[in-house]
Design a protein around this motif. Sequence first.
Motif, PDB file in Angstrom:
ATOM      1  N   ASN A  73      -7.437 -10.701   3.616  1.00  0.00           N
ATOM      2  CA  ASN A  73      -7.650 -11.886   2.778  1.00  0.00           C
ATOM      3  C   ASN A  73      -8.242 -11.524   1.427  1.00  0.00           C
ATOM      4  N   ALA A  74      -8.899 -10.369   1.369  1.00  0.00           N
ATOM      5  CA  ALA A  74      -9.522  -9.945   0.116  1.00  0.00           C
ATOM      6  C   ALA A  74      -8.480  -9.747  -0.974  1.00  0.00           C
ATOM      7  N   PHE A  75      -7.285  -9.243  -0.606  1.00  0.00           N
ATOM      8  CA  PHE A  75      -6.264  -9.057  -1.639  1.00  0.00           C
ATOM      9  C   PHE A  75      -5.252 -10.199  -1.670  1.00  0.00           C
ATOM     10  N   TYR A 107      -7.074 -15.752  -6.715  1.00  0.00           N
ATOM     11  CA  TYR A 107      -8.148 -16.069  -7.657  1.00  0.00           C
ATOM     12  C   TYR A 107      -8.054 -15.177  -8.896  1.00  0.00           C
ATOM     13  N   ALA A 108      -7.766 -13.896  -8.682  1.00  0.00           N
ATOM     14  CA  ALA A 108      -7.657 -12.971  -9.816  1.00  0.00           C
ATOM     15  C   ALA A 108      -6.517 -13.377 -10.743  1.00  0.00           C
ATOM     16  N   ALA A 109      -5.448 -13.948 -10.175  1.00  0.00           N
ATOM     17  CA  ALA A 109      -4.294 -14.339 -10.984  1.00  0.00           C
ATOM     18  C   ALA A 109      -4.605 -15.477 -11.939  1.00  0.00           C
ATOM     19  N   THR A 110      -5.697 -16.217 -11.678  1.00  0.00           N
ATOM     20  CA  THR A 110      -6.058 -17.342 -12.544  1.00  0.00           C
ATOM     21  C   THR A 110      -6.989 -16.922 -13.670  1.00  0.00           C
ATOM     22  N   SER A 163     -11.117  -0.825 -11.905  1.00  0.00           N
ATOM     23  CA  SER A 163     -10.703  -0.790 -10.496  1.00  0.00           C
ATOM     24  C   SER A 163      -9.848  -1.994 -10.138  1.00  0.00           C
ATOM     25  N   LEU A 164     -10.219  -3.193 -10.631  1.00  0.00           N
ATOM     26  CA  LEU A 164      -9.424  -4.388 -10.353  1.00  0.00           C
ATOM     27  C   LEU A 164      -8.090  -4.359 -11.083  1.00  0.00           C
ATOM     28  N   LEU A 165      -8.067  -3.733 -12.255  1.00  0.00           N
ATOM     29  CA  LEU A 165      -6.800  -3.598 -12.974  1.00  0.00           C
ATOM     30  C   LEU A 165      -5.805  -2.786 -12.154  1.00  0.00           C
ATOM     31  N   VAL A 166      -6.299  -1.745 -11.479  1.00  0.00           N
ATOM     32  CA  VAL A 166      -5.427  -0.911 -10.652  1.00  0.00           C
ATOM     33  C   VAL A 166      -4.947  -1.696  -9.430  1.00  0.00           C
ATOM     34  N   VAL A 167      -5.889  -2.418  -8.781  1.00  0.00           N
ATOM     35  CA  VAL A 167      -5.553  -3.121  -7.543  1.00  0.00           C
ATOM     36  C   VAL A 167      -4.633  -4.309  -7.809  1.00  0.00           C
TER      37      VAL A 167
END
Length: 274
Positions: A188-190, A196-199, A208-212
């Motif tokens: 669920n984290a990804f 959420y990150a897409a918003t 690190s989040l840019l890579v993930v």
Amino acid sequence: MAELRTRGRETLRAYRAVLASRARSQASHRASFRMDLVGALLVGLIEFTEIWVLYSATDQIGGFTLAQIMLVFGLSDLAFSLADLVAGHCDNLPVYVRAGTLDVFFLRPQPVLAQLVTSDLSLRRIGRCLVGATSLTVGLVLNDIDWTVGTVGLLVLALACGFVIFTAQFVTAAGLQFFLVNGAEMTNAFVYGGRYAATQPPSVWPRSLLVVFGAIFPVAFAAFLPVATLLGAPSIAGLPGWVGWCAPVAALWAVGVAALSWRWGLRHYRGAGG
């Protein structure tokens, strides 16, 4: 060839009948169905309110104003809500594995993934779609957009690719559950974390989040990068302005990862022992 088309039509007819029966069973309990719709709608409104409060406190974040981020939020939330409506119940796979229900799927002459996708239909998730669609409409009105055939094409492409990317994430998470079983919080984290990150504008993400969420699970291509291309707004540093048109490449990558994860997990499964 004609025999294959006939068989394909019969298969689709069977799936449509199953989904229609599930929809009728939910809609028959009108009070419960309406409460579920309102609940889903309120959850979406709360998430939108969070974005509104955050961007109302400042002129811009990551180079995006409130009007611009409404377009990003609407596009990503609508794509995710549609994917959640279609494949969100893949989250039930660990329950099926523990209960031995999944073994029944192998006895039927249909692909296991197709049976899993049609195993449930949560119409309450339509409420979430309404929030995304409304935010997208308002964002399109508030922003100064040069309407051309290319503009419309980019929006349709972004919505379609976003739907594919998020659906692929649900399937990827389901494939990993064959190994984790009780590790739904990890996947669920990804999946939901990716929504959420897409918003949010990736320009404020750590590396690190840019890579993930930019490469491994490319949710940045679901809304932000197409919107940045559409509005001529600042994109991720080092990327050209036309990168939003590369959403189909990201969608293909997401589908490839999902296919490998599902195939790998399915081969690993040995049954519940019943």
